[in-house]
Design a protein around this motif. Structure first.
Motif, PDB file in Angstrom:
ATOM      1  N   TYR A  80       0.801  -1.234   0.000  1.00  0.00           N
ATOM      2  CA  TYR A  80       0.000   0.000   0.000  1.00  0.00           C
ATOM      3  C   TYR A  80       0.833   1.284   0.000  1.00  0.00           C
ATOM      4  O   TYR A  80       0.288   2.361  -0.250  1.00  0.00           O
ATOM      5  CB  TYR A  80      -0.971   0.040   1.199  1.00  0.00           C
ATOM      6  CG  TYR A  80      -1.842  -1.179   1.312  1.00  0.00           C
ATOM      7  CD1 TYR A  80      -2.850  -1.424   0.382  1.00  0.00           C
ATOM      8  CD2 TYR A  80      -1.635  -2.102   2.335  1.00  0.00           C
ATOM      9  CE1 TYR A  80      -3.651  -2.550   0.470  1.00  0.00           C
ATOM     10  CE2 TYR A  80      -2.431  -3.233   2.435  1.00  0.00           C
ATOM     11  CZ  TYR A  80      -3.433  -3.451   1.499  1.00  0.00           C
ATOM     12  OH  TYR A  80      -4.217  -4.575   1.597  1.00  0.00           O
ATOM     13  N   PHE A  83       1.020   2.712  -3.546  1.00  0.00           N
ATOM     14  CA  PHE A  83      -0.319   3.129  -3.985  1.00  0.00           C
ATOM     15  C   PHE A  83      -0.689   4.470  -3.363  1.00  0.00           C
ATOM     16  O   PHE A  83      -1.156   5.386  -4.050  1.00  0.00           O
ATOM     17  CB  PHE A  83      -1.350   2.068  -3.597  1.00  0.00           C
ATOM     18  CG  PHE A  83      -2.737   2.387  -4.076  1.00  0.00           C
ATOM     19  CD1 PHE A  83      -3.141   2.029  -5.349  1.00  0.00           C
ATOM     20  CD2 PHE A  83      -3.627   3.060  -3.252  1.00  0.00           C
ATOM     21  CE1 PHE A  83      -4.419   2.333  -5.807  1.00  0.00           C
ATOM     22  CE2 PHE A  83      -4.911   3.365  -3.689  1.00  0.00           C
ATOM     23  CZ  PHE A  83      -5.303   2.998  -4.970  1.00  0.00           C
ATOM     24  N   ASP A 199       2.690  -1.278  -6.700  1.00  0.00           N
ATOM     25  CA  ASP A 199       2.405  -1.516  -5.292  1.00  0.00           C
ATOM     26  C   ASP A 199       2.338  -3.013  -5.001  1.00  0.00           C
ATOM     27  O   ASP A 199       1.799  -3.799  -5.802  1.00  0.00           O
ATOM     28  CB  ASP A 199       1.080  -0.852  -4.902  1.00  0.00           C
ATOM     29  CG  ASP A 199       0.792  -0.997  -3.425  1.00  0.00           C
ATOM     30  OD1 ASP A 199       1.423  -0.288  -2.625  1.00  0.00           O
ATOM     31  OD2 ASP A 199      -0.065  -1.836  -3.077  1.00  0.00           O
ATOM     32  N   LEU A 202      -1.777  -3.834  -4.128  1.00  0.00           N
ATOM     33  CA  LEU A 202      -2.809  -3.506  -5.105  1.00  0.00           C
ATOM     34  C   LEU A 202      -2.300  -3.468  -6.544  1.00  0.00           C
ATOM     35  O   LEU A 202      -3.093  -3.404  -7.479  1.00  0.00           O
ATOM     36  CB  LEU A 202      -3.440  -2.150  -4.755  1.00  0.00           C
ATOM     37  CG  LEU A 202      -4.063  -2.067  -3.359  1.00  0.00           C
ATOM     38  CD1 LEU A 202      -4.578  -0.653  -3.088  1.00  0.00           C
ATOM     39  CD2 LEU A 202      -5.193  -3.083  -3.213  1.00  0.00           C
TER      40      LEU A 202
END
Length: 238
Positions: A80, A83, A199, A202
């Protein structure tokens, strides 16, 4: 073997020189958008403060990279992080493309961008954009365990003149051709998309649509920036 001996161990060996060549190539490939960022952040400063802001902000950004490379590489590789950094970079790109006065003084007699604001923007945004640089640099350095730390420090030191010289060149061009400010912001939008697709958590969902995401982010930055600028021009004329 003490720490100093560990630092110099393996230096100038064929493997060390090969890894340093790879790091130099990475610096050349990955430092361009950082230089554009610094130029965008400094373009609104008074002429006499621009070079100082480039130097202070650039050196500060490299110092942040050194600290992160030495102590936080594992944290930057966490899920994360890239992202969130990509999302933040989109907002920074829009802010930079809509904050353009070319150093002019506003109605209150103040420059809209201050030295401190420019340096702060450089440090925050350069840190976000350097996540992939730091991880790539650490990855190449890990191929030569004995000379890992000397490679990391040399690689980061090499990036200093590349970023500072590149920022001054981009700034000079942008001031002569203001429309290129949009090009610079678009490149930052593309960098934001690349961060998101890389990332650890994601990225797997966005990677198949990497090209579409880049086009979307670039278009969003340019369209939103252009709309805001046109609205401000209309208010000023009115």
């Amino acid at each position: 073997m003490n720490r100093l001996e560990q630092f110099f161990a393996g230096m100038f060996s064929p493997e060390w020189l090969a890894a340093l060549s790879g790091i130099l190539l990475l610096d050349l490939l990955l430092s361009g958008d950082n230089a554009i960022l610094i130029a965008l952040a400094c373009k609104n400063l008074p002429h006499e403060m621009r070079r100082k802001a480039i130097i202070v902000g650039g050196l500060g950004a490299v110092f942040v990279r050194i600290v992160c490379t030495l102590f936080a590489t594992g944290l930057l590789a966490s899920p994360y992080i890239e992202f969130i950094g990509g999302a933040a970079l989109v907002f920074i790109a829009i802010k930079l493309v809509t904050d353009h006065s070319d150093g002019r003084v506003d109605d209150s007699g103040n420059h809209p961008t201050t030295f401190g604001q420019a340096v702060r923007t450089i440090l925050i945004a350069d840190f976000i954009m350097s996540i992939d640089n730091i991880l790539s640099l650490a990855g190449v350095a890990n191929t030569v365990p004995e000379g890992k730390w000397s490679l990391i420090i040399c690689g980061l030191m090499i990036s200093i003149p590349i970023v500072l010289f590149g920022a001054q060149i981009f700034l000079m061009i942008m001031l002569k051709v203001p429309a290129l400010i949009y090009l610079g912001a678009g490149i930052l939008g593309m960098t934001a998309a690349e961060l998101m697709t890389e990332d650890k958590a994601l990225g797997v969902y966005f990677a198949p649509y990497s090209l579409e995401l880049k086009v979307l982010f670039v278009a969003a930055v340019l369209l939103i920036g252009y709309t805001i600028n046109r609205r401000r021009e209309g208010q000023h004329e009115g």
